[in-house]
Structures are given as structure tokens and as C-alpha cells.
Design a protein around this motif. Structure first.
Motif, PDB file in Angstrom:
ATOM      1  N   ASN A   2     -54.159  66.944 -76.627  1.00 49.06           N
ATOM      2  CA  ASN A   2     -55.058  68.079 -76.758  1.00 49.06           C
ATOM      3  C   ASN A   2     -54.334  69.243 -77.419  1.00 49.06           C
ATOM      4  O   ASN A   2     -53.112  69.364 -77.348  1.00 49.06           O
ATOM      5  CB  ASN A   2     -55.563  68.528 -75.379  1.00 49.06           C
ATOM      6  N   ARG A 214     -54.849  69.092 -66.656  1.00 49.80           N
ATOM      7  CA  ARG A 214     -56.308  69.202 -66.732  1.00 49.80           C
ATOM      8  C   ARG A 214     -56.826  70.430 -65.980  1.00 49.80           C
ATOM      9  O   ARG A 214     -57.725  71.131 -66.449  1.00 49.80           O
ATOM     10  CB  ARG A 214     -56.956  67.928 -66.156  1.00 49.80           C
ATOM     11  N   ILE A 215     -56.269  70.687 -64.803  1.00 54.52           N
ATOM     12  CA  ILE A 215     -56.739  71.816 -63.998  1.00 54.52           C
ATOM     13  C   ILE A 215     -56.429  73.136 -64.692  1.00 54.52           C
ATOM     14  O   ILE A 215     -57.281  74.037 -64.772  1.00 54.52           O
ATOM     15  CB  ILE A 215     -56.100  71.778 -62.594  1.00 54.52           C
ATOM     16  N   ARG A 217     -55.972  73.653 -67.873  1.00 52.12           N
ATOM     17  CA  ARG A 217     -56.821  73.788 -69.062  1.00 52.12           C
ATOM     18  C   ARG A 217     -58.232  74.219 -68.670  1.00 52.12           C
ATOM     19  O   ARG A 217     -58.831  75.081 -69.313  1.00 52.12           O
ATOM     20  CB  ARG A 217     -56.861  72.458 -69.831  1.00 52.12           C
ATOM     21  N   ASP A 218     -58.750  73.642 -67.598  1.00 55.19           N
ATOM     22  CA  ASP A 218     -60.095  74.008 -67.145  1.00 55.19           C
ATOM     23  C   ASP A 218     -60.159  75.484 -66.741  1.00 55.19           C
ATOM     24  O   ASP A 218     -61.084  76.204 -67.107  1.00 55.19           O
ATOM     25  CB  ASP A 218     -60.501  73.120 -65.969  1.00 55.19           C
ATOM     26  N   LEU A 219     -59.143  75.945 -65.999  1.00 52.00           N
ATOM     27  CA  LEU A 219     -59.114  77.338 -65.568  1.00 52.00           C
ATOM     28  C   LEU A 219     -58.940  78.281 -66.757  1.00 52.00           C
ATOM     29  O   LEU A 219     -59.531  79.363 -66.791  1.00 52.00           O
ATOM     30  CB  LEU A 219     -57.992  77.550 -64.554  1.00 52.00           C
ATOM     31  N   GLU A 221     -60.015  77.759 -69.779  1.00 54.60           N
ATOM     32  CA  GLU A 221     -61.305  77.808 -70.480  1.00 54.60           C
ATOM     33  C   GLU A 221     -62.309  78.657 -69.708  1.00 54.60           C
ATOM     34  O   GLU A 221     -63.113  79.383 -70.303  1.00 54.60           O
ATOM     35  CB  GLU A 221     -61.823  76.384 -70.696  1.00 54.60           C
ATOM     36  N   ARG A 222     -62.256  78.573 -68.367  1.00 58.68           N
ATOM     37  CA  ARG A 222     -63.143  79.427 -67.561  1.00 58.68           C
ATOM     38  C   ARG A 222     -62.790  80.896 -67.736  1.00 58.68           C
ATOM     39  O   ARG A 222     -63.661  81.760 -67.791  1.00 58.68           O
ATOM     40  CB  ARG A 222     -63.036  79.015 -66.091  1.00 58.68           C
TER      41      ARG A 222
END
Length: 296
Positions: A2, A214-215, A217-219, A221-222
Motif C-alpha cells: 500500500n 491495518r489499524i 491506516r484505518d485511523l 484515514e478516519r
């Protein structure tokens, strides 16, 4: 793999530098341009926690509060959105950090310097062709006369750096600024800038690990979405303010118009500090206005 997260995302920035305080120490030493014999050895993070439920709220500042072994305190920020009253907010935070050092009965001699280091992803001073500004308490007629070094603020305009770097010799500090602007574009090791500062290479490795999680990256993006929503919210508030101002007409005084706009924004649930930035009113006045309104 990514794409890499950008260190200009304030969540990523805080996570990157609080999880490895050695790279934070190096960054501070580079900003302050300290000689090898005077460099700080380590920095303790005073606010390491990042709560997911908090950073999605509007207008939360994900700064880094640091303390070195000599007692100097640091406020380090990656600022990605413009505040109309950013200079006042920055001064308020630094002064509050300075004042909070003393407890009742303490001597003023126990106060330690507070240093702000702020990286801005926008132009704060567009009329000046520079990217690094250093503010201290100086005399107007004798600028070489500094009242005290206990309060100072470094501001870096990241968007202005590219225009200035061509004619400058590369330094550790400039390498850090280049890293902030371009690290997310250098996803492959073969594409990496050949950083001479080993701590920036270490930061790059840490950024790759964060980007692969993954976590995280998710945070990130949020957080990016929350910042975009915040910008939309501010733009809507400004439009409302302009519309209300036109509706009030020129017959009404400016102060009355400001209070009228503030009352309407309070009714919409907007934070007092934000209303202060939009109207120019003191936040204490706005808070008092809200309390009176609730009693009525």
C-alpha cells in the motif's frame, strides 16, 4: 505494498514521533541547530495517548508535548488546517504551558523555557518569501535585545520549502522538511531520497511499518476525513456569518452584529473557541452568552 501514509497527517505525525522519541530528539536538535556538545539527549512525551474517540472530534489538536532533561518544554505540532486566530491560539498554548510549571509558592526562577515547533501545511505569511520563522520577545528599537529566551516559537511553512531549497545547501533540518513533504511518495526503497541523517532513514522505516498496519491506516484515514469535515464545517459557518452580516445591514453596529452571529452559531452547537475565531469576539464572552441563553 500500500502507498505510504503521509507524515503531514497529524495523527500519523504524532504516532511516528511518540513511538520513537530518539527521532523526535533528533528533529528538535535539528530545528534548534544545537551544536553536538549542547544537544539534548532525550525527550519525555507528556501526552502520548491518542484516543480514537477523541481525534475524530472537531478542532482537536494532536500536538506532542515534550520535556528534556534540562526542564525545557516543547509543543510540537503538524498543522494541516488554517485557523484565523492561529497566532493567538499558539501564544495562548505556550503561555499556558509556561504558567502551569509553577505551583502556589514556587519561585519564578524555577520556570523553564517553553519552545513551540509548528509545521504548517499552508502559508501563514504569504507576503514573506521564507519558510522558517522564529519568534521571541525582542525590543522594537533594539531587535538584538531579547527580554528572555523562555518563550519562543518556530514556524515552518512546508508549502514554501520547495521554492527555497534549490538555492540552499542541504542540511539535516532541510532533510527533515523534505521528508515531511515527500516521504509518502517514496514507497519503494529504490525511490527513497538518500538521506544523510540516519535518524530520518529510521523515521522512514517506522513510517513504512505504520503504513503496513491495518489499524493505523484505518485511523489515519478516519482522521483525514474528520479534518475534511472540519474544513467544510468552518466554510459553512463563514458563509452563515457573511449571510447574517448582510441580513443585519449596515445600520447595526459591528459589535451587535458579531453578537447576533455568535448567538446563532451557539444555537447550532458550535464550539465557543471556533465562534471566537469566526467573529473576533472573546471566547469568555461567548461562553457567558451561552450560559445566559440556557438560563432563559
Amino acid at each position: 505494498m500500500n502507498h505510504l501514509l503521509t507524515p503531514k497527517n497529524d495523527y500519523v505525525f504524532k504516532k511516528l514521533f511518540t513511538e520513537d522519541t530518539e527521532i523526535l530528539t533528533n528533529l528538535i536538535n535539528c530545528v534548534l541547530e544545537l551544536s553536538p556538545e549542547n544537544r539534548i539527549v532525550s525527550v519525555e512525551i507528556k501526552n502520548p495517548d491518542i484516543l480514537p474517540d477523541e481525534f475524530e472530534k472537531r478542532f482537536i489538536i494532536l500536538d506532542i508535548r515534550g520535556l528534556d532533561s534540562s526542564g525545557k518544554e516543547y509543543d510540537i505540532e503538524m498543522q494541516v488546517r488554517r485557523y484565523e486566530n492561529y497566532p493567538k491560539r499558539s501564544l495562548y498554548y505556550l503561555c499556558r504551558m509556561y504558567g502551569e510549571q509553577l505551583k502556589s509558592g514556587d519561585d519564578y526562577g524555577e520556570l523553564h523555557p517553553v519552545i513551540g515547533i509548528h509545521f504548517l501545511d499552508y502559508r501563514q505569511f504569504p507576503e514573506h518569501k521564507d519558510f522558517h520563522y522564529h519568534f521571541r520577545l525582542r525590543d522594537r528599537n533594539w531587535p538584538e535585545l531579547v527580554l528572555t529566551d523562555d518563550l519562543s516559537l518556530h514556524i515552518f511553512e512546508l508549502r514554501e520549502i520547495e521554492k527555497q531549497m534549490k538555492d540552499r545547501k542541504m542540511t539535516d533540518l532541510l532533510e527533515w522538511l523534505h521528508f515531511f513533504n515527500h516521504a509518502h511518495e517514496e514507497g519503494e526503497k529504490t525511490m527513497r531520497t538518500n538521506y544523510s541523517n540516519p535518524m530520518i532513514t529510521r523515521a522512514f522505516d517506522a513510517l513504512e511499518s505504520l503504513s503496513a498496519d491495518r489499524i493505523t491506516r484505518d485511523l489515519a484515514e478516519r482522521r483525514e476525513k474528520a479534518l475534511k469535515d472540519e474544513t467544510m464545517f468552518l466554510n459553512e459557518a463563514r458563509r452563515l456569518g457573511r449571510a447574517e452580516g448582510r441580513a443585519e445591514g449596515r445600520a447595526e453596529g459591528r459589535k451587535d452584529m458579531q453578537f447576533s452571529i455568535a448567538e446563532k452559531l451557539l444555537a447550532r452547537g458550535m464550539d465557543a473557541d471556533v465562534i471566537s475565531e469566526l467573529t473576533g469576539l472573546d471566547s469568555a464572552e461567548i461562553i457567558k452568552m451561552g450560559q445566559i441563553s440556557r438560563k432563559e
